[in-house]
Design a protein around this motif. Structure first.
Motif, PDB file in Angstrom:
ATOM      1  N   ALA A  60      61.112  36.298  12.960  1.00  0.00           N
ATOM      2  CA  ALA A  60      59.983  36.848  12.213  1.00  0.00           C
ATOM      3  C   ALA A  60      59.261  35.754  11.436  1.00  0.00           C
ATOM      4  O   ALA A  60      58.026  35.679  11.453  1.00  0.00           O
ATOM      5  CB  ALA A  60      60.467  37.940  11.265  1.00  0.00           C
ATOM      6  N   PHE A  61      60.005  34.879  10.788  1.00  0.00           N
ATOM      7  CA  PHE A  61      59.355  33.842   9.989  1.00  0.00           C
ATOM      8  C   PHE A  61      58.834  32.696  10.846  1.00  0.00           C
ATOM      9  O   PHE A  61      57.870  32.028  10.472  1.00  0.00           O
ATOM     10  CB  PHE A  61      60.281  33.369   8.864  1.00  0.00           C
ATOM     11  N   PHE A  62      59.433  32.474  12.010  1.00  0.00           N
ATOM     12  CA  PHE A  62      58.864  31.508  12.951  1.00  0.00           C
ATOM     13  C   PHE A  62      57.487  31.989  13.394  1.00  0.00           C
ATOM     14  O   PHE A  62      56.535  31.214  13.450  1.00  0.00           O
ATOM     15  CB  PHE A  62      59.795  31.337  14.157  1.00  0.00           C
ATOM     16  N   LYS A  63      57.384  33.283  13.691  1.00  0.00           N
ATOM     17  CA  LYS A  63      56.102  33.875  14.086  1.00  0.00           C
ATOM     18  C   LYS A  63      55.072  33.729  12.963  1.00  0.00           C
ATOM     19  O   LYS A  63      53.923  33.367  13.211  1.00  0.00           O
ATOM     20  CB  LYS A  63      56.318  35.347  14.425  1.00  0.00           C
ATOM     21  N   ILE A  64      55.486  34.008  11.741  1.00  0.00           N
ATOM     22  CA  ILE A  64      54.576  33.867  10.601  1.00  0.00           C
ATOM     23  C   ILE A  64      54.122  32.417  10.461  1.00  0.00           C
ATOM     24  O   ILE A  64      52.937  32.141  10.276  1.00  0.00           O
ATOM     25  CB  ILE A  64      55.251  34.367   9.306  1.00  0.00           C
ATOM     26  N   GLY A  65      55.056  31.479  10.578  1.00  0.00           N
ATOM     27  CA  GLY A  65      54.712  30.059  10.451  1.00  0.00           C
ATOM     28  C   GLY A  65      53.838  29.551  11.579  1.00  0.00           C
ATOM     29  O   GLY A  65      52.995  28.673  11.392  1.00  0.00           O
ATOM     30  N   ALA A  66      54.020  30.114  12.767  1.00  0.00           N
ATOM     31  CA  ALA A  66      53.267  29.647  13.933  1.00  0.00           C
ATOM     32  C   ALA A  66      51.854  30.210  14.004  1.00  0.00           C
ATOM     33  O   ALA A  66      50.955  29.548  14.515  1.00  0.00           O
ATOM     34  CB  ALA A  66      54.020  30.004  15.218  1.00  0.00           C
ATOM     35  N   PHE A  67      51.657  31.407  13.500  1.00  0.00           N
ATOM     36  CA  PHE A  67      50.374  32.078  13.701  1.00  0.00           C
ATOM     37  C   PHE A  67      49.523  32.250  12.455  1.00  0.00           C
ATOM     38  O   PHE A  67      48.518  32.957  12.497  1.00  0.00           O
ATOM     39  CB  PHE A  67      50.593  33.439  14.369  1.00  0.00           C
ATOM     40  N   THR A  68      49.908  31.631  11.369  1.00  0.00           N
ATOM     41  CA  THR A  68      49.061  31.707  10.173  1.00  0.00           C
ATOM     42  C   THR A  68      48.627  30.311   9.774  1.00  0.00           C
ATOM     43  O   THR A  68      49.422  29.383   9.737  1.00  0.00           O
ATOM     44  CB  THR A  68      49.787  32.378   8.993  1.00  0.00           C
ATOM     45  N   PHE A  69      47.352  30.194   9.504  1.00  0.00           N
ATOM     46  CA  PHE A  69      46.775  28.932   9.064  1.00  0.00           C
ATOM     47  C   PHE A  69      45.968  29.213   7.803  1.00  0.00           C
ATOM     48  O   PHE A  69      45.346  30.258   7.693  1.00  0.00           O
ATOM     49  CB  PHE A  69      45.847  28.350  10.135  1.00  0.00           C
ATOM     50  N   GLY A  70      45.987  28.299   6.868  1.00  0.00           N
ATOM     51  CA  GLY A  70      45.176  28.464   5.673  1.00  0.00           C
ATOM     52  C   GLY A  70      45.965  28.698   4.408  1.00  0.00           C
ATOM     53  O   GLY A  70      45.404  29.079   3.389  1.00  0.00           O
ATOM     54  N   GLY A  71      47.264  28.483   4.435  1.00  0.00           N
ATOM     55  CA  GLY A  71      48.042  28.619   3.221  1.00  0.00           C
ATOM     56  C   GLY A  71      48.763  29.950   3.101  1.00  0.00           C
ATOM     57  O   GLY A  71      48.726  30.789   3.996  1.00  0.00           O
TER      58      GLY A  71
ATOM     59  N   GLN B  52      55.517  42.221   9.163  1.00  0.00           N
ATOM     60  CA  GLN B  52      56.900  41.893   9.517  1.00  0.00           C
ATOM     61  C   GLN B  52      57.890  42.559   8.569  1.00  0.00           C
ATOM     62  O   GLN B  52      58.935  43.046   8.997  1.00  0.00           O
ATOM     63  CB  GLN B  52      57.105  40.375   9.520  1.00  0.00           C
ATOM     64  N   VAL B  53      57.570  42.571   7.277  1.00  0.00           N
ATOM     65  CA  VAL B  53      58.469  43.208   6.308  1.00  0.00           C
ATOM     66  C   VAL B  53      58.557  44.699   6.593  1.00  0.00           C
ATOM     67  O   VAL B  53      59.643  45.279   6.599  1.00  0.00           O
ATOM     68  CB  VAL B  53      58.003  42.939   4.857  1.00  0.00           C
ATOM     69  N   GLY B  54      57.422  45.334   6.856  1.00  0.00           N
ATOM     70  CA  GLY B  54      57.432  46.762   7.179  1.00  0.00           C
ATOM     71  C   GLY B  54      58.162  47.054   8.470  1.00  0.00           C
ATOM     72  O   GLY B  54      58.869  48.057   8.598  1.00  0.00           O
ATOM     73  N   LEU B  55      58.022  46.156   9.443  1.00  0.00           N
ATOM     74  CA  LEU B  55      58.632  46.345  10.752  1.00  0.00           C
ATOM     75  C   LEU B  55      60.150  46.184  10.708  1.00  0.00           C
ATOM     76  O   LEU B  55      60.886  46.980  11.273  1.00  0.00           O
ATOM     77  CB  LEU B  55      58.018  45.350  11.743  1.00  0.00           C
ATOM     78  N   HIS B  56      60.610  45.138  10.026  1.00  0.00           N
ATOM     79  CA  HIS B  56      62.032  44.800  10.058  1.00  0.00           C
ATOM     80  C   HIS B  56      62.812  45.200   8.809  1.00  0.00           C
ATOM     81  O   HIS B  56      63.986  45.526   8.903  1.00  0.00           O
ATOM     82  CB  HIS B  56      62.219  43.290  10.270  1.00  0.00           C
ATOM     83  N   TRP B  57      62.166  45.118   7.642  1.00  0.00           N
ATOM     84  CA  TRP B  57      62.919  45.290   6.408  1.00  0.00           C
ATOM     85  C   TRP B  57      62.296  46.302   5.460  1.00  0.00           C
ATOM     86  O   TRP B  57      62.506  46.252   4.266  1.00  0.00           O
ATOM     87  CB  TRP B  57      63.054  43.947   5.690  1.00  0.00           C
ATOM     88  N   GLY B  58      61.533  47.235   5.994  1.00  0.00           N
ATOM     89  CA  GLY B  58      60.879  48.227   5.158  1.00  0.00           C
ATOM     90  C   GLY B  58      61.843  49.056   4.334  1.00  0.00           C
ATOM     91  O   GLY B  58      61.516  49.484   3.237  1.00  0.00           O
ATOM     92  N   GLU B  59      63.051  49.250   4.862  1.00  0.00           N
ATOM     93  CA  GLU B  59      64.029  50.034   4.113  1.00  0.00           C
ATOM     94  C   GLU B  59      64.671  49.227   2.996  1.00  0.00           C
ATOM     95  O   GLU B  59      65.255  49.778   2.082  1.00  0.00           O
ATOM     96  CB  GLU B  59      65.115  50.589   5.049  1.00  0.00           C
TER      97      GLU B  59
ATOM     98  N   LEU C 133      63.665  28.003   7.026  1.00  0.00           N
ATOM     99  CA  LEU C 133      63.636  27.143   8.215  1.00  0.00           C
ATOM    100  C   LEU C 133      62.721  27.721   9.293  1.00  0.00           C
ATOM    101  O   LEU C 133      61.989  26.978   9.959  1.00  0.00           O
ATOM    102  CB  LEU C 133      65.045  26.938   8.773  1.00  0.00           C
ATOM    103  N   GLY C 134      62.759  29.023   9.466  1.00  0.00           N
ATOM    104  CA  GLY C 134      61.886  29.661  10.446  1.00  0.00           C
ATOM    105  C   GLY C 134      60.416  29.457  10.124  1.00  0.00           C
ATOM    106  O   GLY C 134      59.602  29.233  11.019  1.00  0.00           O
ATOM    107  N   LEU C 135      60.079  29.508   8.850  1.00  0.00           N
ATOM    108  CA  LEU C 135      58.687  29.341   8.446  1.00  0.00           C
ATOM    109  C   LEU C 135      58.188  27.914   8.658  1.00  0.00           C
ATOM    110  O   LEU C 135      57.056  27.706   9.081  1.00  0.00           O
ATOM    111  CB  LEU C 135      58.519  29.736   6.976  1.00  0.00           C
ATOM    112  N   ILE C 136      59.034  26.916   8.391  1.00  0.00           N
ATOM    113  CA  ILE C 136      58.562  25.525   8.473  1.00  0.00           C
ATOM    114  C   ILE C 136      58.743  24.904   9.855  1.00  0.00           C
ATOM    115  O   ILE C 136      58.098  23.898  10.151  1.00  0.00           O
ATOM    116  CB  ILE C 136      59.236  24.629   7.409  1.00  0.00           C
ATOM    117  N   THR C 137      59.572  25.481  10.710  1.00  0.00           N
ATOM    118  CA  THR C 137      59.834  24.895  12.031  1.00  0.00           C
ATOM    119  C   THR C 137      58.573  24.706  12.879  1.00  0.00           C
ATOM    120  O   THR C 137      58.408  23.635  13.475  1.00  0.00           O
ATOM    121  CB  THR C 137      60.899  25.710  12.780  1.00  0.00           C
ATOM    122  N   PRO C 138      57.656  25.673  12.967  1.00  0.00           N
ATOM    123  CA  PRO C 138      56.449  25.425  13.775  1.00  0.00           C
ATOM    124  C   PRO C 138      55.640  24.221  13.278  1.00  0.00           C
ATOM    125  O   PRO C 138      55.145  23.430  14.088  1.00  0.00           O
ATOM    126  CB  PRO C 138      55.643  26.722  13.636  1.00  0.00           C
TER     127      PRO C 138
END
Length: 113
Positions: A14-25, A36-43, A87-92
C-alpha cells in the motif's frame, strides 16, 4: 498486536503504491492515503484519526509523508508495521534515484553534459 508477514506485505504494498504514484509532497498523497486506509485499515484507523494526525504532523519534525506512513504503519502493525510502511513509501524514490545516478554515471565524460 501481532501481525502476520502477509499483513506486513500488505502494508508495504500500500505504501509502495502511495510512494510511486504521488508527486508534489505530503499533501498530494492524502487522497491516495485516505483510499488505502479505508480499503485496508478502515476498521483500525478512522478518518477522524487521520485528520487529527494531519494536525499533529504539522508540528512534528520531519517530512509530512514519512510521518503519516510511520503513524499508519504503527497503528496497523506495531513497530514492524511502522518500519515497513516507511520503507514502502521511500522505496520508489530510492529506485528512481538509483536509475538516474546510473544514467548520469554513463554520461559523466560527455562534453555536452
Amino acid at each position: 498486536m501481532k501481525r502476520s508477514v502477509k499483513d506486513l506485505f500488505k502494508i508495504f504494498g500500500a505504501f509502495f503504491k502511495i510512494g510511486a504514484f504521488t508527486f508534489g509532497g505530503g499533501y498530494a498523497m492524502l487522497p491516495l492515503m485516505q483510499e488505502q486506509v479505508g480499503l485496508h485499515w478502515g476498521e483500525i484507523i478512522s478518518r477522524e484519526a487521520i485528520v487529527n494526525f494531519i494536525a499533529v504532523s504539522e508540528s512534528t519534525p520531519g517530512p509530512f509523508a514519512i510521518n503519516m506512513a510511520t503513524y499508519v504503519g504503527f497503528v496497523s502493525g506495531g513497530l514492524p508495521g511502522a518500519v515497513i510502511a516507511t520503507l514502502g513509501l521511500i522505496t520508489p524514490s530510492v529506485i528512481v534515484i538509483l536509475i538516474v545516478a546510473a544514467f548520469l554515471k554513463s554520461f559523466r565524460d560527455n562534453k555536452y553534459v
